[in-house]
Write a protein that holds these residues in place. Sequence first.
Motif, PDB file in Angstrom:
ATOM      1  N   UNK A 168       0.826  -1.210   0.000  1.00 25.81           N
ATOM      2  CA  UNK A 168       0.000   0.000   0.000  1.00 25.81           C
ATOM      3  C   UNK A 168       0.862   1.263   0.000  1.00 25.81           C
ATOM      4  N   UNK A 169       1.842   1.320   0.903  1.00 20.63           N
ATOM      5  CA  UNK A 169       2.684   2.515   0.987  1.00 20.63           C
ATOM      6  C   UNK A 169       3.528   2.688  -0.269  1.00 20.63           C
ATOM      7  N   UNK A 170       3.964   1.594  -0.858  1.00 22.81           N
ATOM      8  CA  UNK A 170       4.736   1.699  -2.091  1.00 22.81           C
ATOM      9  C   UNK A 170       3.900   2.328  -3.204  1.00 22.81           C
ATOM     10  N   UNK A 171       2.639   1.920  -3.299  1.00 23.36           N
ATOM     11  CA  UNK A 171       1.748   2.509  -4.312  1.00 23.36           C
ATOM     12  C   UNK A 171       1.559   4.005  -4.043  1.00 23.36           C
ATOM     13  N   UNK A 172       1.350   4.362  -2.790  1.00 23.57           N
ATOM     14  CA  UNK A 172       1.152   5.773  -2.436  1.00 23.57           C
ATOM     15  C   UNK A 172       2.389   6.598  -2.773  1.00 23.57           C
ATOM     16  N   UNK A 173       3.555   6.094  -2.415  1.00 22.02           N
ATOM     17  CA  UNK A 173       4.798   6.816  -2.710  1.00 22.02           C
ATOM     18  C   UNK A 173       5.017   6.942  -4.214  1.00 22.02           C
ATOM     19  N   UNK A 174       4.682   5.888  -4.954  1.00 22.35           N
ATOM     20  CA  UNK A 174       4.860   5.924  -6.407  1.00 22.35           C
ATOM     21  C   UNK A 174       3.994   6.989  -7.069  1.00 22.35           C
ATOM     22  N   UNK A 175       2.931   7.405  -6.386  1.00 24.82           N
ATOM     23  CA  UNK A 175       2.039   8.432  -6.928  1.00 24.82           C
ATOM     24  C   UNK A 175       2.242   9.787  -6.245  1.00 24.82           C
ATOM     25  N   UNK A 176       3.350   9.930  -5.537  1.00 30.24           N
ATOM     26  CA  UNK A 176       3.684  11.223  -4.942  1.00 30.24           C
ATOM     27  C   UNK A 176       2.914  11.558  -3.694  1.00 30.24           C
ATOM     28  N   UNK A 177       2.329  10.552  -3.040  1.00 26.35           N
ATOM     29  CA  UNK A 177       1.544  10.803  -1.837  1.00 26.35           C
ATOM     30  C   UNK A 177       2.374  10.740  -0.575  1.00 26.35           C
ATOM     31  N   UNK A 178       1.797  11.238   0.509  1.00 28.96           N
ATOM     32  CA  UNK A 178       2.410  11.213   1.834  1.00 28.96           C
ATOM     33  C   UNK A 178       1.526  10.407   2.774  1.00 28.96           C
ATOM     34  N   UNK A 179       2.110   9.475   3.493  1.00 30.88           N
ATOM     35  CA  UNK A 179       1.364   8.696   4.472  1.00 30.88           C
ATOM     36  C   UNK A 179       1.265   9.510   5.758  1.00 30.88           C
ATOM     37  N   UNK A 180       0.051   9.890   6.122  1.00 32.88           N
ATOM     38  CA  UNK A 180      -0.144  10.627   7.367  1.00 32.88           C
ATOM     39  C   UNK A 180      -0.187   9.688   8.556  1.00 32.88           C
ATOM     40  N   UNK A 181      -0.954   8.618   8.413  1.00 37.11           N
ATOM     41  CA  UNK A 181      -1.116   7.682   9.532  1.00 37.11           C
ATOM     42  C   UNK A 181      -1.366   6.280   8.997  1.00 37.11           C
ATOM     43  N   UNK A 182      -0.958   5.310   9.789  1.00 31.32           N
ATOM     44  CA  UNK A 182      -1.374   3.924   9.593  1.00 31.32           C
ATOM     45  C   UNK A 182      -2.004   3.485  10.902  1.00 31.32           C
ATOM     46  N   UNK A 183      -3.280   3.188  10.859  1.00 31.08           N
ATOM     47  CA  UNK A 183      -4.015   2.782  12.056  1.00 31.08           C
ATOM     48  C   UNK A 183      -4.501   1.356  11.827  1.00 31.08           C
ATOM     49  N   UNK A 184      -3.807   0.397  12.390  1.00 29.29           N
ATOM     50  CA  UNK A 184      -4.134  -1.002  12.124  1.00 29.29           C
ATOM     51  C   UNK A 184      -3.901  -1.321  10.665  1.00 29.29           C
ATOM     52  N   UNK A 185      -4.965  -1.691   9.967  1.00 25.04           N
ATOM     53  CA  UNK A 185      -4.854  -1.971   8.533  1.00 25.04           C
ATOM     54  C   UNK A 185      -5.226  -0.758   7.680  1.00 25.04           C
ATOM     55  N   UNK A 186      -5.670   0.332   8.306  1.00 28.10           N
ATOM     56  CA  UNK A 186      -6.117   1.515   7.578  1.00 28.10           C
ATOM     57  C   UNK A 186      -4.953   2.463   7.305  1.00 28.10           C
ATOM     58  N   UNK A 187      -4.973   3.060   6.121  1.00 29.56           N
ATOM     59  CA  UNK A 187      -3.930   4.007   5.730  1.00 29.56           C
ATOM     60  C   UNK A 187      -4.576   5.350   5.403  1.00 29.56           C
ATOM     61  N   UNK A 188      -3.995   6.424   5.947  1.00 28.69           N
ATOM     62  CA  UNK A 188      -4.456   7.774   5.668  1.00 28.69           C
ATOM     63  C   UNK A 188      -3.346   8.489   4.910  1.00 28.69           C
ATOM     64  N   UNK A 189      -3.645   8.998   3.728  1.00 21.76           N
ATOM     65  CA  UNK A 189      -2.626   9.635   2.892  1.00 21.76           C
ATOM     66  C   UNK A 189      -3.091  10.996   2.412  1.00 21.76           C
ATOM     67  N   UNK A 190      -2.116  11.810   2.020  1.00 22.40           N
ATOM     68  CA  UNK A 190      -2.401  13.154   1.541  1.00 22.40           C
ATOM     69  C   UNK A 190      -1.598  13.402   0.257  1.00 22.40           C
ATOM     70  N   UNK A 191      -2.199  14.141  -0.651  1.00 18.03           N
ATOM     71  CA  UNK A 191      -1.553  14.512  -1.907  1.00 18.03           C
ATOM     72  C   UNK A 191      -1.589  16.031  -2.037  1.00 18.03           C
ATOM     73  N   UNK A 192      -0.437  16.628  -2.366  1.00 21.72           N
ATOM     74  CA  UNK A 192      -0.343  18.079  -2.451  1.00 21.72           C
ATOM     75  C   UNK A 192       0.261  18.722  -1.237  1.00 21.72           C
TER      76      UNK A 192
END
Length: 419
Positions: free
Chosen positions: A208-232
């Motif tokens: 999941x994080x690899x996909x987010x990073x590949x699209x220029x996103x930032x991981x704000x939080x990982x809560x259990x299995x949930x991922x919160x990301x931000x773009x921009x």
Amino acid sequence: MTTARILVVDDEPDVEALVTQRFRRQMRTGEMEFLFARDGHQALEILDGTADIDMVLSDINMPRMDGLTLLVRLNEQHKDLKTVIVSAYGDMGNIRTAMNRGAFDFVTKPIEFADLETTISKTMEHLKLFRALKDEKVQAERAHATLSRYFSPNVVETLSQNPDCLTPGGERRHATFLFTDLADFTPLVESSDSDVIVKLLNAYLDGMTEVIFNHGGTVMKIVGDAVHAIFGAPVDDPAHATRAVGCALAIDAFATRFSAERNAAGIPLGVTRIGVNSGPAIIGNFGGKHFFDYTAYGDVVNIAARLERANKSIGTRICVGESVAEQMPSFRGRPVGTLLLKGKSQSLRCYEPLSEDRAGASATAGYTAAFALLEAEDPKARQAFAALVGQYVEDPLTMYHLGRLLSGETGVEIELTEK
């Protein structure tokens, strides 16, 4: 005060007495400490068994191992040391050879101790600066590694050049927010061995994080299995909405493959639901000076989280707000409806983004036509959705709308209650 530990390498018997006598005050006050060796071999033995030696004062002409050979060995094995050659062989050939082999300076014999003391001070100042720069490099590399856990590589590079943008505090700016959740993961945790869950979750979050990073996103939080990301953010990106939708589709593709592989192996893994929303929020590092917590606050963020949960009711895996689609001239997708989310007084037009293949499929064209009838509250909408369900049985959103119509609901206004 830090004591300068100096190793003197010289086979002349009176050198130790001369050095000890000349620097007795510095030795008594703890400014300097001297160790002595008779040749290069003994010097290396002392260095291997003694920590924190700062510099070496070495003669050239010595038995067993001369000073120029010692320089080569020091450069190979003790790179943090600084070596000053102290020799009567002060011709340009020896000086050039010594400097080429890593000597920091060259002092000629007979020794002028005032000159030697100045040279020692200069060498120690250089060594102090060298070590400070080395420590800064280590800290920068450690910070870079830490940032790499949260940010995409291009963002990390920008932050490395401008670390002040992550100082405690925040600013209001437009960005796109992406929330994910893995369905039915809690029951799986309760019924599975811990080793299985740890391995499964690590592999899932790595992907999941690899996909987010590949699209220029930032991981704000990982809560259990949930991922919160931000773009921009933290780096401005005018295409943040486009990147976030592209990321959502890529996450869906990854998660679908991942789930199918685990189900084939006997691990009942559910689908990954994704919500995306754009708008202004207060974004920054809110962890204070002792804790790094890069996150965002605002209604737009809460809506992204609720859109993720809305997927469960309407049968989609990705649901994005209209503010996202409006920023994308080439948005491909289909309307879900105008959702009234729990706790909100105003409804929100939402869409399901589609891959290029799905967007151009006949099933999507049929859905779009049926949705237009639904929005117009045309009685033919029920027949249109029924025909689609019969033709495309694997479309939960079509079945959801048909279910609404069969229960007497009309139009595209949908009030959701979170389960």
